[in-house]
Scaffold this active site. Structure first.
Site, PDB file in Angstrom:
ATOM      1  N   GLY A  98     -80.617   8.590   4.751  1.00  0.00           N
ATOM      2  CA  GLY A  98     -81.871   7.997   4.290  1.00  0.00           C
ATOM      3  C   GLY A  98     -82.894   7.755   5.370  1.00  0.00           C
ATOM      4  N   SER A 124     -70.118   6.453  -3.884  1.00  0.00           N
ATOM      5  CA  SER A 124     -71.473   6.338  -3.301  1.00  0.00           C
ATOM      6  C   SER A 124     -72.459   5.626  -4.185  1.00  0.00           C
ATOM      7  CB  SER A 124     -72.091   7.700  -3.032  1.00  0.00           C
ATOM      8  OG  SER A 124     -71.162   8.657  -2.808  1.00  0.00           O
ATOM      9  N   THR A 149     -75.224  10.266  -3.697  1.00  0.00           N
ATOM     10  CA  THR A 149     -76.269   9.481  -4.366  1.00  0.00           C
ATOM     11  C   THR A 149     -76.866  10.300  -5.502  1.00  0.00           C
ATOM     12  OG1 THR A 149     -76.891   8.287  -2.398  1.00  0.00           O
ATOM     13  CG2 THR A 149     -78.647   8.650  -3.990  1.00  0.00           C
ATOM     14  N   ARG A 192     -78.856  -3.287   5.722  1.00  0.00           N
ATOM     15  CA  ARG A 192     -79.503  -1.973   5.833  1.00  0.00           C
ATOM     16  C   ARG A 192     -79.955  -1.472   4.444  1.00  0.00           C
ATOM     17  NH1 ARG A 192     -78.649   3.442   3.585  1.00  0.00           N
ATOM     18  NH2 ARG A 192     -79.301   4.955   5.133  1.00  0.00           N
ATOM     19  N   VAL A 193     -81.167  -0.946   4.425  1.00  0.00           N
ATOM     20  CA  VAL A 193     -81.704  -0.339   3.203  1.00  0.00           C
ATOM     21  C   VAL A 193     -82.061   1.113   3.531  1.00  0.00           C
ATOM     22  CG1 VAL A 193     -83.677  -0.353   1.616  1.00  0.00           C
ATOM     23  CG2 VAL A 193     -82.575  -2.508   2.247  1.00  0.00           C
ATOM     24  N   GLY A 194     -81.707   2.013   2.638  1.00  0.00           N
ATOM     25  CA  GLY A 194     -81.999   3.430   2.862  1.00  0.00           C
ATOM     26  C   GLY A 194     -83.256   3.870   2.142  1.00  0.00           C
ATOM     27  N   ASP A 195     -83.326   5.162   1.904  1.00  0.00           N
ATOM     28  CA  ASP A 195     -84.503   5.749   1.249  1.00  0.00           C
ATOM     29  C   ASP A 195     -84.495   5.566  -0.272  1.00  0.00           C
ATOM     30  OD1 ASP A 195     -82.190   7.367   1.222  1.00  0.00           O
ATOM     31  OD2 ASP A 195     -83.367   9.124   0.660  1.00  0.00           O
ATOM     32  N   THR A 240     -81.297  13.032  -1.299  1.00  0.00           N
ATOM     33  CA  THR A 240     -79.977  12.506  -0.996  1.00  0.00           C
ATOM     34  C   THR A 240     -79.681  12.841   0.456  1.00  0.00           C
ATOM     35  OG1 THR A 240     -77.627  12.646  -1.585  1.00  0.00           O
ATOM     36  CG2 THR A 240     -78.913  14.643  -1.864  1.00  0.00           C
ATOM     37  N   GLY A 241     -78.777  12.074   1.055  1.00  0.00           N
ATOM     38  CA  GLY A 241     -78.447  12.337   2.442  1.00  0.00           C
ATOM     39  C   GLY A 241     -78.796  11.158   3.326  1.00  0.00           C
ATOM     40  N   THR A 275     -77.831   4.248  -5.632  1.00  0.00           N
ATOM     41  CA  THR A 275     -76.831   4.484  -4.583  1.00  0.00           C
ATOM     42  C   THR A 275     -76.256   3.180  -4.060  1.00  0.00           C
ATOM     43  OG1 THR A 275     -76.480   5.624  -2.458  1.00  0.00           O
ATOM     44  CG2 THR A 275     -78.499   4.364  -2.664  1.00  0.00           C
TER      45      THR A 275
HETATM   46  C1  SD4 Z   1     -78.999   6.356   1.860  1.00  0.00           C
HETATM   47  N1  SD4 Z   1     -79.796   8.403   0.897  1.00  0.00           N
HETATM   48  O1  SD4 Z   1     -78.761   5.186   1.612  1.00  0.00           O
HETATM   49  C2  SD4 Z   1     -78.777   7.377   0.771  1.00  0.00           C
HETATM   50  C3  SD4 Z   1     -77.394   7.889   0.851  1.00  0.00           C
HETATM   51  C4  SD4 Z   1     -77.142   9.126   0.081  1.00  0.00           C
HETATM   52  O2  SD4 Z   1     -75.782  10.606  -0.847  1.00  0.00           O
HETATM   53  O3  SD4 Z   1     -78.001   9.828  -0.356  1.00  0.00           O
HETATM   54  N2  SD4 Z   1     -75.945   9.495  -0.123  1.00  0.00           N
HETATM   55  O4  SD4 Z   1     -79.365   6.740   2.954  1.00  0.00           O
END
Ligand code: SD4
Length: 328
Positions: A241, A85, A187, A215-218, A238-239, A205
């Site tokens: 995003g 990850s 992450t 794609r971009v996450g949090d 984490t999780g 991450t």
């Molecule tokens: C995301 N929050 O890109 C990240 C992924 C993540 O543990 O936290 N994985 O959405």
């Protein structure tokens, strides 16, 4: 300055100063008399990051700088090909690209971030250079890569055989369905307070596995994936995003702590906000927060059970199993 104006100014400033001290004393009783033995301390998401905590502790325990500690700490999973990850070995997007997101913040409230960055094993260090060497906060994609190369970072292939095979298997069904605590939820978000009580945070991450290209996450977004305020504390997530991006979760956690709320409760408030706003999505996806306040008190909470976090404090590196709001 004429005397009336200077009188008004002095009175106003004096009043404000007194008022401010009064305000903080009332609003933040939590910050009175911190326990000196509480420092240094470092907290990070997920149990396997005990090793990352240990790397941060190496620096913190010798009186080092919190910012150096979080950078060194998150280098551990970034360089570990078994961690699918983060950084090297991270699962790619659906087109086979390993694209990385990272952000960092220091005790002055300065911030740096990179996103959609390819070929660089330590995106957190590029984020730190963005913070320290450019007038900007965030660089993305090709521009971030060019900047990294100009700073002497090495261009590398980050796609491992394991990750390539995982993509091939995924392509058989091509279903994007996050599986709670299994799919891509490790992450690393990390917050540290050093002996001088300077707070820093980092988050890094490879993002959601098999995401759409671009794609971009949090995680690289200041206030979503991570936030610190030296007067208050820090938080990271984490999780999934998308749910954190829509709620600026880490900022929310820090703002709750600013009101004097304990870090554990602040993390709970952010999780409950997400569940209330996105009840259906929350049933299927995980989000977890870690939080630590200026006193070194800490907590963590998640939508579902199964989230863990690690805290190194008073010579002890410990795993905590978080409770989950939607526990069956
Ligand atoms: C995301 N929050 O890109 C990240 C992924 C993540 O543990 O936290 N994985 O959405």
């Amino acid at each position: 300055m004429n005397s009336r104006r200077s009188f008004l100014q002095n009175t106003l400033l004096g009043g404000l100063a007194a008022g401010t001290a009064d305000f903080w004393a009332k609003a933040l009783p939590a910050f009175e008399k911190p326990d000196k033995n509480a420092f240094p301390v470092v907290i990070a998401t997920w149990a396997p990051n005990l090793k990352a905590n240990a790397a941060a502790w190496e620096i913190l325990s010798k009186g080092g700088y919190a910012l150096d500690a979080v950078e060194a700490g998150v280098h551990v999973p970034e360089a570990d090909p078994r961690d699918t990850s983060v950084g090297y070995g991270g699962f790619p997007d659906r087109d086979g690209h390993v694209t990385l997101d990272a952000c960092i913040m220091d005790e002055r409230g300065m911030a740096g971030s990179v996103s959609f960055l390819e070929h660089i094993m330590h995106p957190i260090s590029v984020a730190r250079r963005v913070m320290e060497k450019t007038p900007h906060v965030m660089l993305v994609g090709e521009g971030a890569l060019q900047f990294a190369l100009s700073e002497g970072f090495k261009k590398e292939n980050l796609l491992t055989d394991v990750a390539r095979k995982a993509l091939e298997e995924w392509k058989v069904t091509s279903k994007y369905k996050p599986i709670i605590n299994v799919e891509r939820h490790d992450t690393i978000g990390m917050v540290a307070i050093d002996m001088q009580q300077r707070i820093a945070g980092a988050c890094t991450t490879s993002g959601a596995a098999f995401k759409m290209h671009g794609r971009v996450g949090d995680s690289p977004i200041i206030g979503a994936g991570m936030f610190v305020d030296n007067e208050v504390g820090g938080a990271a997530s984490t999780g999934l995003g998308e749910m954190v991006l829509r709620t600026l979760g880490s900022f929310l956690v820090v703002e709750e702590m600013r009101r004097g709320v304990h870090p554990q409760k602040a993390a709970e408030i952010a999780v409950k906000r997400i569940v209330r706003k996105y009840p259906k999505q929350s049933e299927e996806a995980q989000v977890g927060f870690i939080a630590m306040d200026k006193r070194g008190r800490h907590g963590g909470y998640a939508i579902h059970p199964g989230f863990s976090f690690v805290v190194y404090q008073r010579e002890e590196n410990k795993v905590y199993e978080s409770a989950g709001f939607l526990a069956k």
